[in-house]
Every structure is written in C-alpha cells, then in structure tokens.
Design a protein around this motif. Sequence first.
Motif, PDB file in Angstrom:
ATOM      1  N   ALA A   1       0.825  -1.203   0.000  1.00 42.77           N
ATOM      2  CA  ALA A   1       0.000   0.000   0.000  1.00 42.77           C
ATOM      3  C   ALA A   1       0.866   1.261   0.000  1.00 42.77           C
ATOM      4  N   CYS A   2       1.753   1.312  -0.974  1.00 42.05           N
ATOM      5  CA  CYS A   2       2.544   2.512  -1.203  1.00 42.05           C
ATOM      6  C   CYS A   2       2.728   2.599  -2.710  1.00 42.05           C
ATOM      7  N   THR A   3       2.681   3.818  -3.225  1.00 41.26           N
ATOM      8  CA  THR A   3       2.773   3.996  -4.670  1.00 41.26           C
ATOM      9  C   THR A   3       4.097   4.611  -5.087  1.00 41.26           C
ATOM     10  N   GLY A   4       4.869   5.029  -4.090  1.00 40.77           N
ATOM     11  CA  GLY A   4       6.128   5.700  -4.403  1.00 40.77           C
ATOM     12  C   GLY A   4       5.948   7.148  -4.826  1.00 40.77           C
ATOM     13  N   CYS A   5       4.789   7.725  -4.493  1.00 40.18           N
ATOM     14  CA  CYS A   5       4.508   9.092  -4.941  1.00 40.18           C
ATOM     15  C   CYS A   5       5.325  10.137  -4.187  1.00 40.18           C
ATOM     16  N   GLY A   6       5.790   9.769  -2.999  1.00 44.58           N
ATOM     17  CA  GLY A   6       6.628  10.689  -2.230  1.00 44.58           C
ATOM     18  C   GLY A   6       5.895  11.810  -1.513  1.00 44.58           C
ATOM     19  N   ARG A   7       4.569  11.798  -1.535  1.00 46.64           N
ATOM     20  CA  ARG A   7       3.825  12.889  -0.897  1.00 46.64           C
ATOM     21  C   ARG A   7       4.121  12.994   0.597  1.00 46.64           C
ATOM     22  N   CYS A   8       4.208  11.826   1.265  1.00 47.44           N
ATOM     23  CA  CYS A   8       4.414  11.869   2.716  1.00 47.44           C
ATOM     24  C   CYS A   8       5.781  12.459   3.070  1.00 47.44           C
ATOM     25  N   ILE A   9       6.727  12.348   2.135  1.00 50.89           N
ATOM     26  CA  ILE A   9       8.060  12.895   2.399  1.00 50.89           C
ATOM     27  C   ILE A   9       7.982  14.420   2.418  1.00 50.89           C
ATOM     28  N   SER A  10       7.322  14.977   1.404  1.00 52.10           N
ATOM     29  CA  SER A  10       7.218  16.439   1.340  1.00 52.10           C
ATOM     30  C   SER A  10       6.306  16.989   2.424  1.00 52.10           C
TER      31      SER A  10
END
Lengths: 341, 276
Positions: free
Chosen positions: A313-322
């Motif tokens: 359940a992760c897409t690699g979109c990186g939103r949580c990082i930003s």
Amino acid sequence: MQYISSSNFTKFLENLKNDYDVYIPIKKNDQYFYKKYIDFTDDIVISEVRAFEPLKSFFFRAREIVAENFKSDIPQKIQKPYCIVGVKACDLKGLQVQDYVFENHDYQDPFYINVRKNNLIISADCTSTIDTCFCLTLNVKPYPLENFDINLSVVREGFIFEVSSQKGQDLVEKYSFLFEEVKEEFISQRDKQREKVIKAVEENIKENNIPHQDSFKNIIERGYESNIWADEANNCVECGACNTICPTCHCFLLYDQKSENKMARLRIWDSCMIKDFAQVAGGANPRPELWMRLRNRFEKKFDFFPKVADIYACTGCGRCISACPAKIDIRKVLKRLVYDV
Amino acid sequence: MMYKIENPYRPIKAEITEVISETPTIKTIRVEPKEPITFETGQFIELTIPGIGEAPFTPSSRPTIKDIMEITIMNVGKVTEKVHELKKGDIVGVRGPFGKGYPINRFKGKEILVVGGGCGFAPIRSLMYEFLDRSGEFKKLFFRGGCKTPQELLYRSEIEDNWAKREDLDIKLTVDKGDSGWKGNVGVVTTILDGVDMDYESGIAIVCGPPVMMKFSTKKLLEMGFKEENIYLSMEKNMSCGIGKCGHCRLGIYYVCKDGPVFSYDKIKNFPNIWD
Ligand code: SF4
Ligand code: SF4
Ligand code: SF4
Ligand code: FES
C-alpha cells in the motif's frame, strides 16, 4: 491506439462536459492541483507530474455526511459522475488500494461506490519528476499501463490516445471524427519520453539508495523489535499529514455532530499516527508511543496489505516525504529496514 | 444507476424501555429498535447517543428475542457516561450487528468451560442464555466467573437464583477481595480453573473479560491441556465502522469488527502484542 490533436482534444473535453464533471490539473507555483474544467486555460498541464492532492479525495472525501436523522437513504451529493483528466500512474495504484478497501474487502461502501462507479479516468504519462518520486521501487512505471479508461501520452501538437475499457472504447467510436491514426514518429517520440522519465526516477532511487520492493518480504516482522522505529519517530509531531496526503491511506473517523435534536454523522479522514486512534473507551491503548504508531503505519502498508490483498500500500509518490514537518522519510525507513536489520 | 446497498453507517432508531442499575458503575439498558435487529451471541452493535456519538457493545440479552435488546454498559468513556444519564423513553440509535459470533454449532456434544471476568460478563450472559436454553445439545457446561468485589458482580440475582440452581451447569465464582457476606472463593479467576471436571484435550473454553484476565486465563488453559483452536477469545478493540473500512480495529491481518470479535486463540496467537 489513436492520435488526437490538441485542438481536437479540447473539443473532446467540451463534449465530455455534457455527461461528466470534468476535473483537470492546473499548475500553480510548481505544484499541480485538480480544478473543474471550464475551458482550456493556459495553466492547464495534463502531462508533467502528479497532483498535490491524492486521487482518493474525489471518491473518499475528506469530510462527508454519511447518515442523518436515522434516514436510510444515501445522501447523493454529485449531479454528474467525475471525469478526471491527467491522473498519473502512481495515483492509479492508489486507487487500486482504495477500490480494494471500499469495494472488495468483504463489505461494500455505498458512498465510495456511488461516486466511483460511473466515473471516467483519463490518465497521462509523466513527462517530468519530482525529486521524491520513487514509483519504480513499487513496480509502478511512470506511465500508466492499467486501471485507466483512457491514457494520454503527449507528443507533438497532440496526444497518443490509448483506451483500456469499454467506456473508453465507446467514446472513441462516438467521437471518431476527432481522431487520426498514430504516426510511427509519434510512437518513437513517446517511447523516448518514457525512457527519459524512467531514467530520472532511477536516478532518484539510486541517489537515495532505495531498495526495490522485491526485498520487502518480512521486513516488518524482522524489524519489529528494532530501534529504527523509535529513532525515526523521534521528531514526529503527530500531525497526521503523512496519512491524509497518502493516496492509499483509507482510515476514517465517524463523528457525530453535536446537536440536541438532530443526528448528523460525518466521516472524516483519520490518522493512525494520532494517539487515540486505537484507544478503547476504557482507556487501554495498544499503541501508546509514537514509535509504535509509526511502526503500525508501516505494518499496515508493508505487511497487512500484501498479506490480505497482495499489494504494497505505497505507490512511491513521495507525498508523505514532502508533507512531513519532521522530515521523516519513508525511503530512509525502508532502506534501514532492508539493510540494517 | 446507483447501487442499492444499505447504508451501513445509519443507525436504526430505538427507544429505551428500561434502565437497570447493576452495580454502582454498570447499568443495563433495555432498548426497543423500531426495525427488528437479530444478532448471534458474540456479535456486537454500535450504540448511538444522538448528538454525542457511537460506541461498540455486545448485547447481553437472549439472541432469540428480536424486538428487545439489552446492553450492559460500564461508565468509562464519553459515550458511556451519556448512556448512564439515559432514562426510559429516550431515543438512541442501534447499528449492526457486526462481526462473527460464537460458532455454537461447533460446540455440540462437547464439554464447555465458560470463563468470565469483570465487565466481560455482559456478552457472556447472552452466551449463557443460549447454552442454558439448548443445554441438552452439549455434553456438560461449566461456568467460572470472577470480578473485583462482590458489589461488582454483575447479574448477581440471575446467577444466584437461576444459574446456581441448575443441574446442567457447574458454576463457581470468585472475587479478588471478599466482604463479610461473601461465601465464595477469593482470588483471581485462574485460581478456580483447576479441578474443572472435564476432558481438557477435547473441551471448549470460552474466555471473555478484560485483556489481562484473558491473557492469564489463556495461559492457564493452555497449561491445563486445552487446544489452541478450542480456546475462544472475545477481543476488545476500538471498533467504529463495523465493516472493515475505518481501520481502527486491526489485529494482525484481521479487522476485529468483521473477522471477530470472537477468535480462536490459534488464529491470533502469532500477532505481536495481542493483549495490549
Ligand atoms: S512517482 Fe512516478 S508516477 Fe508518480 S508522479 Fe512521480 S514519476 Fe510520475
Ligand atoms: S506512503 Fe508516502 S510515498 Fe507511499 S503512497 Fe503514501 S504518501 Fe506516497
Ligand atoms: S507527517 Fe511526519 S510529523 Fe506528521 S504525523 Fe506523519 S510522521 Fe509524524
Ligand atoms: S471498526 Fe472500522 S475497520 Fe473495524
């Protein structure tokens, strides 16, 4: 596969407006936001990279009324189904997780299904990246291969238009006068563009030394007692942004509005990072510490979902990082779990 | 075309027909739902107090009675505090039932030991009704119950006037701390599990109570020789939606609301920290 010129695509969108509420990304200060399509303004950007908000917000709303005064009807909020244009590959995977939760995991959620059922998804290849993009880690290519009705690849003065559902096919037939055959040179233009974006994502992955998902098996179990969690959670301020911004996070809170003579039940996005998320009425809390909740967030994504639905359940979109004010970085946590335990 | 599925978040209107004070901190409310709700013993419902919110409870009444439901509630939280202020005639909401109850039919012909502790008595009363109503179908029934003090013993008159007199039930009670009138055992519930006259290898054990009590009872039962798959536990989590969507009640690969709340021990024993 067809070709549609930019001007014909505008006509196509114009026609879609009759049957759909069309949403399209606009670019504002280097970010992309979905906006209701009225006409083709200069700030519209179909290609480039993912939107700021996760796609789930169309179907599983941040806040919605789910029950009122004991009435059994399902409040209907939208007039027309959505057509969402310019969806990127990572967000299509996010939708796959949401679909599993709300449509297929034993019980169905009528609110989600009503909005999701008749919609039209027009995705698009990424033509640029953000430095937090790591979709390839999760086996998501930066150009859609499945789970769309129509996919667009930008080529000279138009798009390659690919359909992958009956809905998409019907539209091509209905508006056949807008389409042309795809020239060979457009296909090679698209392939070159795709190569370029793959390289850029690979660069990101190399730079951050992110292990591929093939090495994720049992990382949670193996690292369960490790000090990585406490270490990483150290600066967390429990804001919940990592959950709400995540395209796969689906947890919600049922919340009754305070009112003496009326009952109105809302459901709002919730966050498993918040202390009382799992606390029972009597006060017992299975995850009293922040690091336990961080571990739980990873457990849900990288242990629960692969076990019940065969999907990370992760897409690699990186939103949580930003989004994280404490700079907690999922890439680093995964790296530590794979290499340091 | 819109899907015709029931709205799972809508409570059914219900009227309070009676409020019974069980102990200083525990009340039982009797509610009459405006639409019939049937439940299996062990399943739970969500109780709505209009304008306040919802909380999960396991009905304590006879599952075979369809028009009236009893819910026993300890005053511990925001919703339960309001429940304790309710009076006859008030309107509440009931949603459910949710989850899977006890697999009663699998217990037929077997010896059954029911272990209850604290407020864990509430769901167990519903289960005991079911067992006692159908007692001919089971080989032998044992009940072992414990709570802190005699004042806190739930359904005392029911137990003393009814259960204790039944030939088909072997019953023993214990309190952590007795008083002058208490003639039963003193000590935690695990101290009265020894010597239960049944075949542990093939017997069924059902445990319901606070997490620590379940933890130590399970340990004890395993030592006695009960099989993991024959020990049934009723897990308490922060249930909300009831249908495996809101995420609040996850336990390992399960959602307690839809896959439980009753689990046999073998199903959950490998998940970390199940008693926390
Ligand atoms: S993560 Fe991949 S698919 Fe998503 S926006 Fe970035 S490059 Fe595109
Ligand atoms: S966990 Fe982070 S990177 Fe993965 S899908 Fe969610 S927001 Fe994107
Ligand atoms: S976004 Fe960062 S600070 Fe906020 S809850 Fe998530 S991990 Fe903690
Ligand atoms: S109560 Fe919502 S997932 Fe179990």
